[in-house]
Write an enzyme that holds these catalytic residues in place. Structure first.
Site, PDB file in Angstrom:
ATOM      1  N   THR A 137       0.810  -1.224   0.000  1.00 52.83           N
ATOM      2  CA  THR A 137       0.000   0.000   0.000  1.00 52.83           C
ATOM      3  C   THR A 137       0.843   1.273   0.000  1.00 52.83           C
ATOM      4  O   THR A 137       1.850   1.377   0.701  1.00 52.83           O
ATOM      5  CB  THR A 137      -0.941  -0.002   1.228  1.00 52.83           C
ATOM      6  OG1 THR A 137      -1.660  -1.233   1.256  1.00 52.83           O
ATOM      7  CG2 THR A 137      -1.918   1.158   1.191  1.00 52.83           C
ATOM      8  N   GLY A 142      -3.908   1.986  -3.025  1.00 56.19           N
ATOM      9  CA  GLY A 142      -4.459   1.162  -1.951  1.00 56.19           C
ATOM     10  C   GLY A 142      -5.252   0.040  -2.596  1.00 56.19           C
ATOM     11  O   GLY A 142      -4.703  -1.000  -2.956  1.00 56.19           O
ATOM     12  N   THR A 169       1.904  -3.431   8.432  1.00 53.82           N
ATOM     13  CA  THR A 169       1.870  -4.159   9.708  1.00 53.82           C
ATOM     14  C   THR A 169       3.268  -4.677  10.056  1.00 53.82           C
ATOM     15  O   THR A 169       3.912  -5.330   9.229  1.00 53.82           O
ATOM     16  CB  THR A 169       0.855  -5.328   9.612  1.00 53.82           C
ATOM     17  OG1 THR A 169      -0.421  -4.772   9.291  1.00 53.82           O
ATOM     18  CG2 THR A 169       0.768  -6.114  10.916  1.00 53.82           C
ATOM     19  N   GLU A 380      -6.298  -5.892   3.821  1.00 54.48           N
ATOM     20  CA  GLU A 380      -6.312  -7.045   2.895  1.00 54.48           C
ATOM     21  C   GLU A 380      -7.398  -6.876   1.835  1.00 54.48           C
ATOM     22  O   GLU A 380      -7.950  -7.854   1.329  1.00 54.48           O
ATOM     23  CB  GLU A 380      -6.556  -8.342   3.651  1.00 54.48           C
ATOM     24  CG  GLU A 380      -5.476  -8.672   4.620  1.00 54.48           C
ATOM     25  CD  GLU A 380      -4.478  -9.664   4.080  1.00 54.48           C
ATOM     26  OE1 GLU A 380      -4.841 -10.583   3.358  1.00 54.48           O
ATOM     27  OE2 GLU A 380      -3.295  -9.472   4.369  1.00 54.48           O
ATOM     28  N   GLY A 381      -7.728  -5.622   1.513  1.00 53.60           N
ATOM     29  CA  GLY A 381      -8.775  -5.339   0.533  1.00 53.60           C
ATOM     30  C   GLY A 381     -10.079  -5.039   1.240  1.00 53.60           C
ATOM     31  O   GLY A 381     -10.551  -5.834   2.064  1.00 53.60           O
TER      32      GLY A 381
END
Ligand SMILES: Cc1cc2nc3c(=O)[nH]c(=O)nc-3n(C[C@H](O)[C@H](O)[C@H](O)COP(=O)(O)OP(=O)(O)OC[C@H]3O[C@@H](n4cnc5c(N)ncnc54)[C@H](O)[C@@H]3O)c2cc1C
Length: 402
Positions: A137, A142, A169, A380-381
């Site tokens: 991202t 994004g 993360t 994760e979408g």
């Protein structure tokens, strides 16, 4: 025919991970949320125990009863069974468990044997916990990753990376990051490459750690690449794999394949959050609500609906993991379980807060679960993107060729 009954080995994994979630994660859950961090000594302890966040950490498979049959792969099913328990315990702490995390799957399925050995062998049960991370991202990329702005310019023996990554993360604490960049913006997805960038590489730094409403104990970092030289040996899969563009793994395929493995894990954690809130609430309703009163029956109806949605989320997730274990395409199922589990986690925690009344709002586990659940609808979408993926598999006009 699919069996819905867990095998003895799967039951054992579920029980052990649940014990860990209840006895090791829950006791530090609210403290970690307040600190927006997971205590170091706790991380060292779990590292020594060998509890880690990777699809292979819960075992790969077990022998079939039929001795002639091959060992059946079960890594994805074991990972979702375990992840539901970890989500039940605390999803932010689960994401901070040492291990390759989201960076593991791209190395597993696209790395060369030498890269797998070099990057995955760093996770051992020694004193110092280690992490991997996955950096896709960017501020301008994004949901639509085709807009990647981070550049990789070929030079003697490697590439020079320039650009910025956001919301990564474990990005600050990671020993290495799988970072995506483009060698030519005009090529779109065909120009994408995946690099493993090691901590301490000159020109690679963390500029900020985000202060979030939920998953507060999980580190979400912004990363910067400034004239950062990355050796050609760290180009994931090696240069050859990007030349075979018709069938070989382009950087874009590496990025998307990761999600087919990790979305079921995220869905399982979301299911675990919902189950945690439900179990807490049903206990309280049983104790506090007058039996057979109108309030009791209204609560019973809500709790029955909640129970059904948790079961449905789990079954969608298991189907997706089962397909992955069998080596069958599971992109549609991975998107469906992620979309559904993310949505119900938010609905369930919100409904549970309502049933708990004012008691639920104040520095409370279910209040925290509600804040945590929101993010499962985004990372994760997002939910909308998962629906688009499902639509692309169902209706030809929406299909996208990559
Ligand atoms: C806690 C956290 C951890 C994360 N960890 C990582 C990580 O480790 N690595 C990593 O690479 N990324 C990570 N992310 C980033 C995450 O994957 C992105 O936030 C997510 O993909 C959405 O991208 P975006 O934030 O740019 O939103 P945008 O893409 O800007 O979307 C904004 C809104 O528009 C909607 N939208 C966008 N396009 C469409 C469309 N075509 N049709 C319909 N609606 C659309 C979206 O659904 C969303 O509601 C993390 C994010 C969070 C919050």
């Amino acid at each position: 025919m699919i069996s819905y009954e867990l095998t003895a080995h799967q039951k054992q994994v579920k029980e052990i991970v649940h014990w860990f979630a209840e006895n090791e994660m829950r006791p530090i859950s609210l403290l970690a949320d307040q600190l927006a961090d997971v205590p170091d000594d706790w991380l060292k302890k779990v590292n020594r125990l060998g509890i880690s966040m990777s699809t292979s950490s819960f075992g790969e498979g077990e022998m079939s009863k039929d001795r002639d049959k091959k060992k059946e792969r079960q890594g994805n099913r074991l990972a979702v069974i375990a992840s539901e328990e970890l989500g039940w315990g605390d999803p932010a702490i689960a994401l901070t468990l040492p291990g390759p995390g989201l960076g593991g799957p791209p190395i597993q399925h696209s790395g060369t044997p030498e890269q797998k050995q070099r990057f995955l062998s760093v996770f051992s049960r020694d004193e110092e916990p280690r992490w991997g991370a996955y950096a896709l991202t960017e501020p301008e990329a994004g949901s639509d990753v085709s807009g990647l702005q981070t550049t990789a310019v070929k030079t003697d023996g490697g590439y020079i990376l320039n650009g910025q990554k956001i919301f990564i993360t474990n990005g600050r604490r990671a020993s290495w990051v799988v970072a995506f960049a483009t060698v030519n913006k005009e090529l779109g997805r065909a120009g994408h490459r995946a690099f493993v960038v090691e901590k301490g590489t000159p020109g690679f730094s963390c500029s900020r750690v985000a202060d979030k409403m939920g998953l507060r104990a999980s580190e979400t970092a912004e990363l910067v690449f400034e004239d950062c030289f990355v050796s050609a040996e760290n180009l994931l899969g090696g240069e050859e794999s990007y030349r075979t563009t018709a069938s070989g793994p382009s950087g874009f395929r590496v990025a998307m394949k990761t999600f087919d493995n990790t979305r079921p894990i995220i869905a399982a954690m979301a299911t675990g959050i919902a189950r945690g809130a439900y179990e807490y609430t049903i206990d309280l309703v049983k104790k506090e609500y007058p039996k057979h009163g109108r309030q009791f029956y209204l609560a019973a109806e809500s709790l029955a609906c909640i129970y059904q949605s948790i079961e449905a989320a789990r079954l969608l997730t298991w189907e997706s993991a089962w397909k992955a274990d069998l080596g069958l395409p599971n992109a549609k199922e991975a998107a469906m379980c992620k979309a559904y589990a993310g949505k119900i986690a938010l609905e369930v925690t919100s409904k549970c807060l309502e049933l708990l009344g004012p008691v639920g709002l104040e520095n409370h586990l279910v209040e925290k679960m509600y804040r945590d659940a929101k993010i499962f609808d985004i990372f994760e979408g997002t939910n909308q993107i998962q629906q688009l993926i499902v639509a692309r598999h169902l209706y030809e006009p929406f299909a996208v060729r990559v």
